[in-house]
Design a protein around this motif. Structure first.
Motif, PDB file in Angstrom:
ATOM      1  N   UNK A  73      18.817 -18.021  -6.639  1.00 48.95           N
ATOM      2  CA  UNK A  73      20.051 -17.253  -6.842  1.00 48.95           C
ATOM      3  C   UNK A  73      20.904 -17.087  -5.589  1.00 48.95           C
ATOM      4  N   UNK A  74      21.356 -18.211  -5.044  1.00 44.61           N
ATOM      5  CA  UNK A  74      22.380 -18.181  -4.004  1.00 44.61           C
ATOM      6  C   UNK A  74      23.714 -17.869  -4.692  1.00 44.61           C
ATOM      7  N   UNK A  75      24.737 -17.452  -3.946  1.00 47.67           N
ATOM      8  CA  UNK A  75      26.000 -17.052  -4.594  1.00 47.67           C
ATOM      9  C   UNK A  75      26.581 -18.102  -5.533  1.00 47.67           C
ATOM     10  N   UNK A  76      26.556 -19.379  -5.137  1.00 49.27           N
ATOM     11  CA  UNK A  76      27.112 -20.428  -5.990  1.00 49.27           C
ATOM     12  C   UNK A  76      26.355 -20.529  -7.309  1.00 49.27           C
ATOM     13  N   UNK A  77      25.041 -20.381  -7.251  1.00 57.53           N
ATOM     14  CA  UNK A  77      24.230 -20.439  -8.463  1.00 57.53           C
ATOM     15  C   UNK A  77      24.511 -19.233  -9.352  1.00 57.53           C
ATOM     16  N   UNK A  78      24.601 -18.069  -8.763  1.00 55.12           N
ATOM     17  CA  UNK A  78      24.883 -16.852  -9.550  1.00 55.12           C
ATOM     18  C   UNK A  78      26.218 -16.995 -10.274  1.00 55.12           C
ATOM     19  N   UNK A  79      27.225 -17.463  -9.565  1.00 55.87           N
ATOM     20  CA  UNK A  79      28.544 -17.645 -10.183  1.00 55.87           C
ATOM     21  C   UNK A  79      28.467 -18.628 -11.349  1.00 55.87           C
ATOM     22  N   UNK A  80      27.735 -19.725 -11.150  1.00 57.91           N
ATOM     23  CA  UNK A  80      27.583 -20.730 -12.199  1.00 57.91           C
ATOM     24  C   UNK A  80      26.968 -20.113 -13.455  1.00 57.91           C
ATOM     25  N   UNK A  81      25.871 -19.395 -13.286  1.00 59.07           N
ATOM     26  CA  UNK A  81      25.169 -18.819 -14.434  1.00 59.07           C
ATOM     27  C   UNK A  81      26.052 -17.806 -15.158  1.00 59.07           C
ATOM     28  N   UNK A  82      26.758 -16.984 -14.410  1.00 62.17           N
ATOM     29  CA  UNK A  82      27.623 -15.985 -15.041  1.00 62.17           C
ATOM     30  C   UNK A  82      28.742 -16.656 -15.829  1.00 62.17           C
ATOM     31  N   UNK A  83      29.253 -17.775 -15.327  1.00 58.23           N
ATOM     32  CA  UNK A  83      30.339 -18.472 -16.021  1.00 58.23           C
ATOM     33  C   UNK A  83      29.842 -19.227 -17.253  1.00 58.23           C
ATOM     34  N   UNK A  84      28.676 -19.846 -17.145  1.00 62.46           N
ATOM     35  CA  UNK A  84      28.140 -20.632 -18.262  1.00 62.46           C
ATOM     36  C   UNK A  84      27.514 -19.735 -19.324  1.00 62.46           C
TER      37      UNK A  84
END
Length: 237
Positions: A73-84
């Motif tokens: 859960x790095x920031x880029x991964x967190x953003x991806x999951x929240x968007x998808x």
């Protein structure tokens, strides 16, 4: 029945090796579900060496079963999951240069961080799971951070089972029992295969889901994807 979620990272690896779209990741995900697979798992990494971040978005309308996105859960991964907004996010403490997942979370040492991340996902109605070694203390830690499930890291079981040591499943049984006492769902993954999956499934109480990629895709080279998916489903009944 324990659900089978198929990790399609290896399909993306093969595709990327030629720079085109063969094999077609989206078509393979569709086929796996048509063959009876009950979920699709992806594990994007920062260098996008197999699953690309765009794949996560492209798969969203394709996956009509359970959609599981794994990763650190790095920031880029967190953003991806929240968007998808997949069905489930599985948090894995990968180092950026890791070839594959090789350890679970220290759920006590990283309790504050994990609690914060999990809370954000749960506010967005995304089921959460944390990747853990089969250690009772780590299950106890997981019970305090708000996660819905744990995923037991099964590499050591697979290595020992191949050597004939069936007692290697005992720590996993104890951890699953403790997780159930804490009302945590139990998933499992890593190096599970046609050779060991039935024994593992029959040994682990309350096993909800297994995520299998490398072995399943490798076995499919010899036996065919549809055949292998159904062989797993049969063993998981």
């Amino acid at each position: 029945m324990t659900k089978l979620s198929v990790n399609v990272n290896k399909i993306a690896t093969l595709r990327n090796s030629r720079g085109g779209n063969v094999p077609n990741l989206l078509k393979v995900a569709e086929d796996i579900q048509d063959f009876g697979g009950q979920g699709i798992t992806i594990h994007p990494r920062p260098d996008e060496r197999h699953i690309k971040y765009q794949d996560a978005y492209d798969l969203k309308p394709i996956v009509h079963t359970e959609y599981n996105i794994e990763g650190n859960p790095i920031p880029k991964f967190i953003d991806l999951v929240l968007e998808v907004s997949p069905t489930q996010v599985t948090l894995v403490p990968d180092k950026e240069d890791a070839i594959t997942s090789n350890s679970g979370w220290d759920t006590k040492k990283h309790a504050s961080f994990l609690t914060e991340v999990i809370s954000e996902f749960k506010r967005n109605n995304i089921r959460t799971s944390v990747f853990v070694d089969p250690v009772l203390d780590m299950i106890e830690g997981a019970a305090t951070i708000g996660t819905d499930r744990i995923e037991l890291y099964t590499e050591e079981f697979a290595l020992q089972y191949e050597k004939g040591n069936k007692d290697s499943v005992k720590p996993y049984v104890k951890c699953a029992e403790l997780a159930m006492d804490f009302n945590l769902g139990v998933n499992a993954g890593h190096d599970l295969s046609l050779q060991n999956i039935q024994f593992f499934k029959e040994s682990i109480p309350g096993l909800l889901e297994v995520s299998i990629g490398h072995a399943l895709i490798s076995e499919s080279i010899y036996l065919g994807l549809e055949n292998v998916v159904n062989m797993y489903l049969h063993k998981l009944k």
